[in-house]
Design a protein around this motif. Structure first.
Motif, PDB file in Angstrom:
ATOM      1  N   PHE A   1       0.832  -1.207   0.000  1.00 52.55           N
ATOM      2  CA  PHE A   1       0.000   0.000   0.000  1.00 52.55           C
ATOM      3  C   PHE A   1       0.864   1.253   0.000  1.00 52.55           C
ATOM      4  CE2 PHE A   1      -2.584   3.218   2.279  1.00 52.55           C
ATOM      5  CZ  PHE A   1      -3.640   3.296   1.395  1.00 52.55           C
ATOM      6  N   VAL A   2       1.915   1.283   0.814  1.00 54.27           N
ATOM      7  CA  VAL A   2       2.793   2.456   0.876  1.00 54.27           C
ATOM      8  C   VAL A   2       3.515   2.665  -0.455  1.00 54.27           C
ATOM      9  CG1 VAL A   2       4.826   3.429   2.006  1.00 54.27           C
ATOM     10  CG2 VAL A   2       3.078   2.282   3.376  1.00 54.27           C
ATOM     11  N   LEU A   3       4.076   1.600  -1.020  1.00 50.20           N
ATOM     12  CA  LEU A   3       4.803   1.730  -2.283  1.00 50.20           C
ATOM     13  C   LEU A   3       3.864   2.120  -3.426  1.00 50.20           C
ATOM     14  CD1 LEU A   3       7.246  -1.331  -2.078  1.00 50.20           C
ATOM     15  CD2 LEU A   3       7.737   1.084  -1.624  1.00 50.20           C
ATOM     16  N   ALA A   4       2.649   1.575  -3.431  1.00 46.76           N
ATOM     17  CA  ALA A   4       1.697   1.935  -4.480  1.00 46.76           C
ATOM     18  C   ALA A   4       1.280   3.403  -4.360  1.00 46.76           C
ATOM     19  CB  ALA A   4       0.468   1.024  -4.409  1.00 46.76           C
ATOM     20  N   LEU A   5       1.134   3.896  -3.140  1.00 51.55           N
ATOM     21  CA  LEU A   5       0.829   5.321  -2.951  1.00 51.55           C
ATOM     22  C   LEU A   5       1.933   6.197  -3.518  1.00 51.55           C
ATOM     23  CD1 LEU A   5      -0.657   5.594   0.674  1.00 51.55           C
ATOM     24  CD2 LEU A   5      -1.832   6.070  -1.490  1.00 51.55           C
ATOM     25  N   ILE A   6       3.174   5.828  -3.249  1.00 48.25           N
ATOM     26  CA  ILE A   6       4.303   6.638  -3.728  1.00 48.25           C
ATOM     27  C   ILE A   6       4.362   6.633  -5.254  1.00 48.25           C
ATOM     28  CG2 ILE A   6       6.816   6.835  -3.735  1.00 48.25           C
ATOM     29  CD1 ILE A   6       6.797   5.689  -0.900  1.00 48.25           C
TER      30      ILE A   6
ATOM     31  N   PHE B   1       0.974   8.598  -6.650  1.00 50.41           N
ATOM     32  CA  PHE B   1       0.625   9.971  -6.309  1.00 50.41           C
ATOM     33  C   PHE B   1       1.820  10.870  -6.030  1.00 50.41           C
ATOM     34  CE2 PHE B   1      -3.002   7.355  -4.865  1.00 50.41           C
ATOM     35  CZ  PHE B   1      -3.979   7.874  -5.707  1.00 50.41           C
ATOM     36  N   VAL B   2       3.014  10.334  -5.956  1.00 51.67           N
ATOM     37  CA  VAL B   2       4.204  11.165  -5.728  1.00 51.67           C
ATOM     38  C   VAL B   2       4.984  11.217  -7.030  1.00 51.67           C
ATOM     39  CG1 VAL B   2       6.331  11.454  -4.421  1.00 51.67           C
ATOM     40  CG2 VAL B   2       4.292  10.529  -3.295  1.00 51.67           C
ATOM     41  N   PRO B   3       5.001  12.371  -7.689  1.00 49.97           N
ATOM     42  CA  PRO B   3       5.714  12.439  -8.980  1.00 49.97           C
ATOM     43  C   PRO B   3       7.227  12.364  -8.792  1.00 49.97           C
ATOM     44  CG  PRO B   3       4.915  14.614  -8.345  1.00 49.97           C
ATOM     45  CD  PRO B   3       4.377  13.661  -7.324  1.00 49.97           C
ATOM     46  N   PHE B   4       7.855  11.432  -9.477  1.00 51.11           N
ATOM     47  CA  PHE B   4       9.305  11.312  -9.478  1.00 51.11           C
ATOM     48  C   PHE B   4       9.730  10.705 -10.802  1.00 51.11           C
ATOM     49  CE2 PHE B   4       7.771   7.315  -7.798  1.00 51.11           C
ATOM     50  CZ  PHE B   4       8.570   6.361  -8.402  1.00 51.11           C
ATOM     51  N   PRO B   5      10.929  10.985 -11.253  1.00 51.37           N
ATOM     52  CA  PRO B   5      11.372  10.434 -12.538  1.00 51.37           C
ATOM     53  C   PRO B   5      11.434   8.906 -12.505  1.00 51.37           C
ATOM     54  CG  PRO B   5      12.788  12.253 -11.833  1.00 51.37           C
ATOM     55  CD  PRO B   5      11.909  11.918 -10.665  1.00 51.37           C
TER      56      PRO B   5
END
Length: 340
Positions: free
Chosen positions: A143-148, A151-155
């Protein structure tokens, strides 16, 4: 004597026994029935013949019938027969062997002997707590990794999401070997420790314990939870997140009140699948070298290969199959409700 009008009159003579034609000029013998018919064209059917309706086929021939199609159940016979030969027949042999002890006795003697043994109860308890612990760990970490990723923009976020799909095809022992290279007795972590401290051996020996097996299972099965979560997050309306954020909601509150309710069906489906797979995992336990960790699959291996007690091995296998089928039925129900 009948009155006969004179020949100069307009009427015609009425002779008893004859009928007056309805149309002047009609031929005798056809009075009252003669009609004007169009001339028959070339190829017209002779008078009195009938042409079959809708086909124009010659007289005496019926409409051609379509060939009968093969019944659908006949097409299912080859795959059903192949499935029965390859899978159902060996499974039936296992069940039969569990009720036929080699040393004689009743049909349920082997079951009673296995259920009374301490090794079976220990293996059952170890299997259940490892599967439950790995499922909880996979749900939290996934769940934590899927959220990142969602929803967290990163290259490279899209590349990571695609790598998860590829990771699902990896064999389980490959992850165990990778962990052995890092945390094994002669792995990288212990090597760095001995190089720095000058000691004879490093402190990392947990891979041969139940905790090492648990770590390996969480590492391997977490992507099986992330895949349905990422699919669920892709369907989430981002306008809800923007509205909640504009109203001053903190990220933790947004996750708890907006994202988590949408992710619950995917979490339930992924968790059910991981639970079933962990119950039947054999390669991870074997490749970690955890000799003190005995699960139901390991017990089947030990009874059949090491002790040659095939009746007991079949009993343990039947119990493992029953648990797995029950949990798989639960997984199917949850997946259907989740739309997976």
């Amino acid at each position: 004597m009948a009155d006969v009008p004179s020949q100069g009159g307009r009427g015609t003579a009425h002779i008893p026994g004859t009928r007056t034609p309805e149309h002047p000029g009609a031929a005798p013998g056809h009075a009252g029935t003669a009609r004007h018919r169009p001339a028959a064209g070339p190829g017209a059917a002779p008078s009195g013949s009938r042409t079959p309706q809708g086909t124009g086929a010659p007289h005496g021939t019926g409409t051609p019938r379509a060939p009968r199609s093969v019944p659908g159940w006949l097409w299912s016979l080859p795959p059903v027969a192949a499935l029965a030969l390859v899978f159902l027949y060996p499974l039936a042999l296992v069940v039969q062997q569990s009720f036929s002890p080699e040393n004689g006795g009743g049909a349920f003697d082997a079951y009673a002997s296995v259920f009374r043994s301490h090794s079976f109860r220990e293996a059952l308890g170890t299997t259940v707590w490892l599967a439950a612990g790995a499922t909880v760990g996979c749900l939290v970490l996934g769940f934590v990794l899927a959220l990142i990723i969602a929803f967290v923009p990163f290259p490279g976020a899209k590349a990571v999401a695609k790598f998860i799909d590829v990771f699902l095809s990896f064999p389980s022992f490959l992850i165990t070997l990778a962990l052995l290279f890092i945390y094994g007795t002669v792995g990288m972590a212990n090597g760095l420790w001995t190089d720095v401290s000058g000691g004879a051996e490093g402190p990392f020996h947990f891979l041969t314990t139940p905790w090492g097996v648990l770590l390996a299972e969480i590492t391997y099965f977490t992507p099986f939870v992330m895949r349905p979560l990422l699919a669920a997050f892709s369907q989430l309306d981002t306008a809800q997140l923007e509205v909640a954020s504009s109203l001053g909601a903190k990220p933790a509150r947004i996750i708890r009140r907006v994202i988590l309710p949408e992710a619950l069906p995917a979490l339930a489906a992924g968790g059910s699948l991981v639970l079933v797979m962990c119950l039947n995992e054999f390669g991870i336990v074997l490749f970690t070298g955890a000799k003190d960790v005995t699960t139901l699959p390991m017990l089947v291996y030990g009874k059949a290969i090491l002790e040659s007690d095939y009746s007991a091995a079949c009993v343990v296998a039947v119990v493992n199959i029953a648990i797995s089928v029950g949990l798989f039925g639960l997984y199917r129900v949850v997946s259907k409700r989740a739309g997976a």
